[in-house]
Design an enzyme around this catalytic site. Structure first.
Site, PDB file in Angstrom:
ATOM      1  N   GLY A  46      81.816  31.589  48.718  1.00 15.06           N
ATOM      2  CA  GLY A  46      80.205  31.773  48.535  1.00 15.06           C
ATOM      3  C   GLY A  46      79.321  31.562  46.984  1.00 15.06           C
ATOM      4  N   SER A  49      75.212  29.851  45.168  1.00 19.15           N
ATOM      5  CA  SER A  49      73.973  30.683  44.799  1.00 19.15           C
ATOM      6  C   SER A  49      74.202  32.235  44.930  1.00 19.15           C
ATOM      7  CB  SER A  49      72.838  30.194  46.228  1.00 19.15           C
ATOM      8  OG  SER A  49      72.932  30.600  46.846  1.00 19.15           O
ATOM      9  N   ASP A 100      84.245  25.349  54.335  1.00 20.08           N
ATOM     10  CA  ASP A 100      84.037  26.229  55.631  1.00 20.08           C
ATOM     11  C   ASP A 100      85.180  27.186  55.159  1.00 20.08           C
ATOM     12  OD1 ASP A 100      83.006  28.288  57.168  1.00 20.08           O
ATOM     13  OD2 ASP A 100      81.840  26.291  57.906  1.00 20.08           O
ATOM     14  N   SER A 179      80.906  44.013  50.154  1.00 22.76           N
ATOM     15  CA  SER A 179      79.895  44.151  51.951  1.00 22.76           C
ATOM     16  C   SER A 179      78.607  43.991  51.623  1.00 22.76           C
ATOM     17  CB  SER A 179      81.268  45.898  52.128  1.00 22.76           C
ATOM     18  OG  SER A 179      80.133  45.885  53.154  1.00 22.76           O
ATOM     19  N   TYR A 193      75.406  42.239  61.449  1.00 24.12           N
ATOM     20  CA  TYR A 193      74.974  42.414  60.185  1.00 24.12           C
ATOM     21  C   TYR A 193      76.334  42.861  59.936  1.00 24.12           C
ATOM     22  CZ  TYR A 193      74.530  41.819  55.434  1.00 24.12           C
ATOM     23  OH  TYR A 193      74.992  41.921  53.376  1.00 24.12           O
ATOM     24  N   LYS A 197      79.924  43.765  57.623  1.00 25.67           N
ATOM     25  CA  LYS A 197      80.117  44.472  56.301  1.00 25.67           C
ATOM     26  C   LYS A 197      81.223  46.031  56.319  1.00 25.67           C
ATOM     27  CE  LYS A 197      77.832  41.482  54.535  1.00 25.67           C
ATOM     28  NZ  LYS A 197      78.532  40.552  53.848  1.00 25.67           N
TER      29      LYS A 197
END
Length: 336
Positions: A46, A49, A100, A179, A193, A197
């Site tokens: 990731g 950005s 991915d 997280s 979400y 996490k």
């Protein structure tokens, strides 16, 4: 009577001293030697950005070699060029991989094997790949629950599986799971979400038990709302309740969050938090998580009750926000 009181007090003092002595004995086992990033191979998922890119920049500034992973190839190459500007010597390399990480574990292992052939064994893996969704439980499409679990959870499992065996063979390494504060406390609109996490912490605690004898240390980072492209996109569809609740804390800059995460990972701290609210949450949710120092344990023992008392204010204010929004919505529906 006085003698009994003195005896009880002396016993209490002795127990406290014995406890502190025990912690002192245990402490060297829980305080790893800091990891130097100079010449180290750091993998950041990731990384095109947001927090991921800022983490990569911070590691690069400390002399690391970077493998940058993300799905969007154009943004990935743009991030690679930006990171390269922060080199501290002419030997440093930023290797980018467009993949991915939430799909096909075998493929993730293959590309990371290739990265290690180019830059050497992975010294630190920082799992930043993630996405968010906000909405009421029954209104979110069920596919969003599946998507978030794949990206936020499996997207950390697969890269970790790809590097942990080599780390164990080398008897060294750091693995970071990014997280969220929503992974410490469930909030309105984050049922999909928060679950993903929270899952990262369970993974981290179990994995830390397995890999600690091999001198590998896990860090779980709990960043607050952070000024990233993902946060901006999330705000476009955020429920009113979630917006009002999020106003209780400030929005952090990704560079500040990244510095904290990298510093804590280098030190081998299990929990990494940002700001006063983050620190309070870390103490409140410490539970049976691994410890990093005597001071950390004593703070939890001393402050837990007071912080729990303070948390009641936040819980009450959040409940009040939700009730007011519900009443407002019901009045609006009656008028329609």
């Amino acid at each position: 009577m006085t003698g009994a009181v003195l005896l009880a007090a002396a016993t209490g003092v002795a127990l406290v001293l014995a406890f502190l002595l025990l912690l002192y004995i245990v402490s060297p086992l829980t305080s790893p030697k800091p990891l130097s990033l100079s010449g180290a191979h750091v993998v950041v998922t990731g990384g095109s950005s947001g927090i991921g890119k800022s983490v990569a920049i911070e590691c690069f500034k400390q002399g690391a070699f970077i493998t940058l992973i993300a799905r969007n190839e154009s943004r990935l190459l743009e991030a690679k060029r930006e990171i390269e500007k922060f080199s501290v010597n002419d030997k440093q390399v930023v290797h980018s991989i467009s993949v991915d990480v939430s799909k096909d574990c075998a493929n993730v292992e293959r590309v990371l094997k290739q990265a290690q052939e180019k830059l050497g064994p992975v010294d630190m893996l920082i799992n930043c790949a993630g996405t968010s969704a906000n909405g009421k439980f029954e209104e979110l499409d069920i596919s969003r629950f599946e998507q978030l679990m794949a990206i936020n959870y499996l997207g950390s499992v697969y890269p970790t599986r790809a590097v942990v065996t080599t780390m164990k063979e080398r008897r060294m390494g750091r693995i970071v799971f990014v997280s969220s504060q929503a992974g410490q406390v469930g909030l309105f609109g984050y049922s999909a979400y928060s679950a993903t996490k929270f899952a990262l912490r369970g993974l981290a605690e179990a994995l830390q038990m397995e890999v600690k004898p091999y001198n590998i240390y896990i860090t779980v980072a709990y960043p607050p709302d952070t000024d990233t492209p993902g946060y901006t996109e999330e705000n476009e569809t955020k429920t009113l309740e979630a917006k009002l609740i999020s106003e209780a804390s400030a929005v952090c800059k990704p560079d500040h969050v990244a510095r904290t995460i990298v510093k804590d990972a280098i030190l081998g701290k299990f929990s990494s938090s940002v700001g006063t609210d983050g620190h309070m949450l870390a103490v409140l949710t410490s539970g049976m998580s691994p410890i990093s120092s005597i001071a950390e344990v004593l703070e939890a023992v001393i402050c837990m009750g007071f912080f729990r008392f303070m948390s009641l204010y936040y819980i009450a204010s959040f409940d009040n926000i939700i009730r007011r929004c519900m009443v407002k919505k019901e009045k609006s529906e009656k008028m329609d």
